[in-house]
Write an enzyme that holds these catalytic residues in place. Structure first.
Site, PDB file in Angstrom:
ATOM      1  N   TYR A  55       0.832  -1.218   0.000  1.00 16.75           N
ATOM      2  CA  TYR A  55       0.000   0.000   0.000  1.00 16.75           C
ATOM      3  C   TYR A  55       0.861   1.261   0.000  1.00 16.75           C
ATOM      4  O   TYR A  55       0.355   2.358  -0.264  1.00 16.75           O
ATOM      5  CB  TYR A  55      -0.895   0.082   1.249  1.00 16.75           C
ATOM      6  CG  TYR A  55      -1.869  -1.034   1.460  1.00 16.75           C
ATOM      7  CD1 TYR A  55      -2.249  -1.893   0.433  1.00 16.75           C
ATOM      8  CD2 TYR A  55      -2.455  -1.222   2.717  1.00 16.75           C
ATOM      9  CE1 TYR A  55      -3.152  -2.915   0.658  1.00 16.75           C
ATOM     10  CE2 TYR A  55      -3.361  -2.238   2.943  1.00 16.75           C
ATOM     11  CZ  TYR A  55      -3.699  -3.087   1.923  1.00 16.75           C
ATOM     12  OH  TYR A  55      -4.591  -4.096   2.165  1.00 16.75           O
ATOM     13  N   HIS A 118       0.105 -11.476   2.043  1.00 18.05           N
ATOM     14  CA  HIS A 118      -0.891 -10.614   1.379  1.00 18.05           C
ATOM     15  C   HIS A 118      -1.759 -11.380   0.370  1.00 18.05           C
ATOM     16  O   HIS A 118      -2.975 -11.202   0.324  1.00 18.05           O
ATOM     17  CB  HIS A 118      -0.166  -9.445   0.684  1.00 18.05           C
ATOM     18  CG  HIS A 118      -1.026  -8.245   0.475  1.00 18.05           C
ATOM     19  ND1 HIS A 118      -0.532  -6.973   0.477  1.00 18.05           N
ATOM     20  CD2 HIS A 118      -2.354  -8.118   0.254  1.00 18.05           C
ATOM     21  CE1 HIS A 118      -1.513  -6.118   0.272  1.00 18.05           C
ATOM     22  NE2 HIS A 118      -2.628  -6.787   0.132  1.00 18.05           N
TER      23      HIS A 118
END
Ligand code: A2P
Length: 316
Positions: A55, A118
């Site tokens: 991110y 992730h």
């Protein structure tokens, strides 16, 4: 504001606040705006923050945490629950511990509370652009990556480990080799992607689910307004004097699932905490259970529509 409840995670008494602030923004808000939003969230009562290497928000979150401690908004680091995630390009042999240390360096923290894989995929090189060349995308070697994750716990870099975007089949693979089982599976979940099968599986295995995109990630590249613009949810909200967002978040909470929801807006982030002192009726729950199901987030949108990626998407 009603107190934010906590969830117990497998085998431990210490708890995770049931709602966390997501820090992924689109278009990326940048360091100062993200930092300001996190500080505002701490003032509003959030104690759980969700970030990821991918991110690009770890540094901003870390700066906000340091500032919050300096300002006395929180007494100690242990009052916060911080989750970050291992990116796919760091899941090869010998890469997991250095990747976790890199995230800690970004966050300027000594440990995180939760470290998640992730996506159930490996990239053999770090590439930021989409689509990622197909030859760089490989299956995850579960044993290699999970041993690395366990080492992060053993070294004190993270309190707990878990996964994100894992199907029942991928979870089974982890469970068959794990010395430390995954505490959490963070997946897309909302009234339009209810994840019933996965929730039943995780309940049986003692894995807690955290919902991302609980509001359908409206206004992002990967989301839309199918939740916030839905008439069924809007009607329920109207009848209860709540907002559509609150109804969606409350529905997630009532399924025994925790929430990672993003708002960088002061009013909306506060509004999203006002979901703990009322409940949905049986009739409303029944209406929500009949909503058409569509998955919003795909790995193909991140890495490209390669055969292995499409296979993973189909399993989720
Ligand atoms: P903003 O940051 O401007 O509030 P999700 O949690 O599913 O990822 O959705 C995040 C998106 O939903 C963001 O665009 C966020 O915008 C918006 N959002 C968050 N809370 C609310 C709310 N209470 N009402 C309307 N939109 C919201």
């Amino acid at each position: 504001m009603a107190a934010i409840p906590s969830v117990k995670l497998a085998g431990e008494e210490t708890a995770m606040p049931v709602i966390g602030m997501g820090t992924a923004s689109f278009p990326a808000a940048g360091l100062e705006a993200t930092k300001a939003a996190v500080l505002e969230a701490i003032k509003a009562g959030y104690r759980h923050f969700d970030t990821a290497f991918a991110y690009g928000s770890e540094k901003a979150l870390g700066e906000a945490v340091a500032e919050a401690l300096r300002l006395g908004l929180v007494e100690s680091r242990s009052d916060l629950f911080i989750t970050t995630k291992l990116w796919a390009s760091f899941s090869g042999p010998g890469q997991v511990v250095p990747a976790c240390k890199m995230s800690l360096q970004n966050l300027k923290l000594e440990y995180v509370d939760m470290y998640l894989i992730h996506w159930p995929v490996r990239m053999t090189e770090m590439v930021w652009k989409t689509p990622v060349p197909e030859e760089l995308v490989q299956s995850l070697d579960m044993k290699v990556v999970w041993e690395g994750m366990e080492e992060c716990v053993n070294l004190g870099l993270t309190k707990r480990i878990g996964v994100s975007n894992f199907s029942c089949n991928f979870l089974d693979q982890i469970l068959s080799i794990a010395k430390i089982p995954p505490a959490v599976n963070q997946v897309e979940m909302n009234p339009f992607w209810q994840q019933k099968k996965l929730r039943d599986f995780c309940k049986e295995k003692g894995i807690h689910i955290t919902a991302y995109s609980p509001l359908g990630a409206n206004n992002t590249k990967w989301g839309d307004n199918r939740i916030l613009g839905n008439d069924v949810l809007a009607d329920i909200a109207k009848s209860m004097g709540k907002t559509t967002a609150q109804v969606a978040l409350r529905w997630v909470y009532e399924q025994g699932v925790s929430i990672a929801s993003k708002s960088f807006n002061k009013e909306r982030m506060r509004q999203n905490l006002e979901i703990f002192d009322w409940c949905l009726s049986e009739e409303d729950l029944d209406k929500i259970s009949q909503l058409p199901q569509t998955k919003g987030v795909t790995l193909a949108a991140v890495l490209g529509p390669h055969p292995l990626v499409l296979e993973i998407d189909a399993s989720l």
